[in-house]
Enzyme design. Structure first.
Site, mmCIF file in Angstrom:
data_model
loop_
_atom_site.group_PDB
_atom_site.id
_atom_site.type_symbol
_atom_site.label_atom_id
_atom_site.label_comp_id
_atom_site.label_asym_id
_atom_site.label_seq_id
_atom_site.Cartn_x
_atom_site.Cartn_y
_atom_site.Cartn_z
ATOM 1 N N THR A 74 0.828 -1.206 0.000
ATOM 2 C CA THR A 74 0.000 0.000 0.000
ATOM 3 C C THR A 74 0.864 1.260 0.000
ATOM 4 O O THR A 74 1.862 1.330 0.705
ATOM 5 C CB THR A 74 -0.920 0.015 1.234
ATOM 6 O OG1 THR A 74 -1.812 -1.077 1.119
ATOM 7 C CG2 THR A 74 -1.716 1.317 1.321
ATOM 8 N N ARG A 102 -12.304 -10.305 -1.508
ATOM 9 C CA ARG A 102 -11.828 -9.741 -0.225
ATOM 10 C C ARG A 102 -11.491 -8.250 -0.418
ATOM 11 O O ARG A 102 -10.798 -7.866 -1.332
ATOM 12 C CB ARG A 102 -10.592 -10.504 0.233
ATOM 13 C CG ARG A 102 -10.015 -10.026 1.575
ATOM 14 C CD ARG A 102 -8.852 -9.086 1.388
ATOM 15 N NE ARG A 102 -8.259 -8.671 2.657
ATOM 16 C CZ ARG A 102 -7.323 -7.746 2.762
ATOM 17 N NH1 ARG A 102 -6.857 -7.156 1.694
ATOM 18 N NH2 ARG A 102 -6.851 -7.408 3.938
ATOM 19 N N VAL A 103 -12.019 -7.427 0.466
ATOM 20 C CA VAL A 103 -11.737 -5.994 0.404
ATOM 21 C C VAL A 103 -10.847 -5.635 1.592
ATOM 22 O O VAL A 103 -11.121 -6.048 2.726
ATOM 23 C CB VAL A 103 -13.048 -5.174 0.447
ATOM 24 C CG1 VAL A 103 -12.745 -3.676 0.481
ATOM 25 C CG2 VAL A 103 -13.923 -5.508 -0.765
ATOM 26 N N GLY A 104 -9.785 -4.914 1.315
ATOM 27 C CA GLY A 104 -8.877 -4.483 2.377
ATOM 28 C C GLY A 104 -9.274 -3.120 2.917
ATOM 29 O O GLY A 104 -10.342 -2.577 2.609
ATOM 30 N N ASP A 105 -8.381 -2.559 3.698
ATOM 31 C CA ASP A 105 -8.686 -1.276 4.343
ATOM 32 C C ASP A 105 -8.556 -0.077 3.412
ATOM 33 O O ASP A 105 -9.215 0.949 3.619
ATOM 34 C CB ASP A 105 -7.740 -1.060 5.527
ATOM 35 C CG ASP A 105 -6.278 -1.108 5.073
ATOM 36 O OD1 ASP A 105 -5.870 -2.146 4.512
ATOM 37 O OD2 ASP A 105 -5.563 -0.111 5.254
ATOM 38 N N THR A 125 -1.069 1.289 6.312
ATOM 39 C CA THR A 125 -0.640 0.127 5.534
ATOM 40 C C THR A 125 -0.534 -1.046 6.506
ATOM 41 O O THR A 125 -0.468 -0.861 7.716
ATOM 42 C CB THR A 125 0.703 0.387 4.825
ATOM 43 O OG1 THR A 125 1.057 -0.777 4.063
ATOM 44 C CG2 THR A 125 1.824 0.688 5.790
ATOM 45 N N GLY A 126 -0.559 -2.253 5.952
ATOM 46 C CA GLY A 126 -0.462 -3.434 6.813
ATOM 47 C C GLY A 126 -1.743 -4.244 6.799
ATOM 48 O O GLY A 126 -2.507 -4.198 5.840
ATOM 49 N N GLY A 128 -5.025 -5.211 6.764
ATOM 50 C CA GLY A 128 -6.231 -4.429 6.577
ATOM 51 C C GLY A 128 -7.354 -4.771 7.539
ATOM 52 O O GLY A 128 -8.096 -3.889 7.987
HETATM 53 N N1 ASP Z 1 -3.494 -2.834 3.767
HETATM 54 C C1 ASP Z 1 -3.518 -3.754 2.647
HETATM 55 C C2 ASP Z 1 -4.648 -4.732 2.786
HETATM 56 O O1 ASP Z 1 -4.903 -5.217 3.863
HETATM 57 C C3 ASP Z 1 -2.245 -4.479 2.483
HETATM 58 C C4 ASP Z 1 -1.074 -3.590 2.266
HETATM 59 O O2 ASP Z 1 -0.627 -2.920 3.188
HETATM 60 O O3 ASP Z 1 -0.560 -3.578 1.154
HETATM 61 O O4 ASP Z 1 -5.232 -5.060 1.792
#
Ligand code: ASP
Length: 214
Positions: A74, A102-105, A125-126, A128
Site C-alpha cells: 500500500t 476480499r476488500v482491504g482497508d 498500511t499493513g 487491513g
Molecule cells: N493494507 C492492505 C490490505 O490489507 C495491504 C497492504 O498494506 O498492502 O489489503
C-alpha cells in the site's frame, strides 16, 4: 473504488467517483465502466513474475492471509498545500493470493485513509482487517481533533490494535498522519516502516518508531 481490475491508477479513478458522481464508492465492473467512460485504458496488470510466483504458490495453495514486512504494497500520501488545504490518496493491490472479493482497508473510507480538511489526514498500511476493525485512519484524525499531535495519534491507534491482539508478531500495521500545522507522525508494530517527507524543498526519509523496537 473496490474490486477494480485492469486499471493501474485506481486512486485517480476514485477521484473521478468523488468529483463526477453523487457517490463515494463504486465497485467492480461498474467502477471499471466509469473508468473507460473517463478515458482510462484497460491494461494487463498480471506481470510474468507475478504469474510465475502465483503458479509456485498454487503448488501448496496454503491460504495464509498474513501481512508481514515483505508482502504488502500500500502507498498512502498526505499533502498540505500552500493554501493550507489537505489532500490524501492511497492505493494497493492488497494481500497476495487473497480470496476473490476480499476488500482491504485501503478503499474503506476512514480505515486506509481519512482526511478532514479542518483537522488533518491519516493513512494506513499493513493488515487491513485489523485497521478496519479499529477504523484506524478516522481514529487518528479524531484523536488529533481532541488535541493529540500526529505522532501521539498514530501511536494510540497502533496501541488500540496491539491491546486487542495476542499475535502481533505475525502481522504489521503502520500509520502516517499530518495536521493543519504541517506536523507529521508515523508509528508501526514491527520495525522497518519508513515514510518519505517533502518539506521546504527537502526530501527526508523518516524511520518510524515501532511497538516491537527492542
Ligand atoms: N493494507 C492492505 C490490505 O490489507 C495491504 C497492504 O498494506 O498492502 O489489503
Amino acid at each position: 473504488v473496490v474490486c477494480v481490475e485492469n486499471i493501474t491508477n485506481v486512486a485517480a479513478l476514485a477521484k473521478v467517483v468523488m468529483e463526477e458522481t453523487p457517490h463515494v464508492m463504486l465497485a467492480g465492473k461498474g467502477a471499471e465502466e466509469l473508468a473507460y467512460k473517463n478515458g482510462f485504458q484497460a491494461e494487463q496488470l498480471l506481470t510474468d513474475s507475478s504469474e510465475a510466483a502465483y503458479r509456485e504458490w498454487l503448488k501448496t495453495s496454503e491460504y495464509k492471509p498474513i501481512i508481514n514486512i515483505e508482502n504488502h504494497d500500500t502507498i498512502g500520501m498526505l499533502c498540505l498545500d500552500q493554501h493550507g488545504d489537505i489532500a490524501g490518496a492511497c492505493t494497493t493491490s492488497g494481500l497476495s493470493y487473497k480470496m476473490k472479493g476480499r476488500v482491504g482497508d485501503s478503499p474503506i473510507i476512514g480505515s486506509g485513509l481519512f482526511v478532514d480538511n479542518e483537522i488533518g489526514g491519516a493513512a494506513a498500511t499493513g493488515m487491513g482487517e485489523e485497521i478496519m476493525k479499529t477504523v484506524g485512519s478516522f481514529l487518528i484524525v479524531e484523536l488529533m481533533r481532541q488535541g493529540k499531535t500526529p505522532q501521539e495519534a498514530c501511536e494510540e491507534a497502533v496501541q488500540r490494535i496491539v491491546t486487542k491482539n495476542k499475535n502481533i508478531e505475525n502481522f504489521q500495521v503502520a500509520y502516517i498522519a499530518l495536521n493543519k500545522k504541517g506536523e507529521t507522525g508515523s508509528y508501526c508494530i514491527h520495525p522497518g516502516f519508513a515514510m518519505m517527507q517533502y518539506k521546504d524543498g527537502t526530501n527526508s526519509r523518516i524511520t518510524s518508531a515501532a511497538t516491537l523496537d527492542s
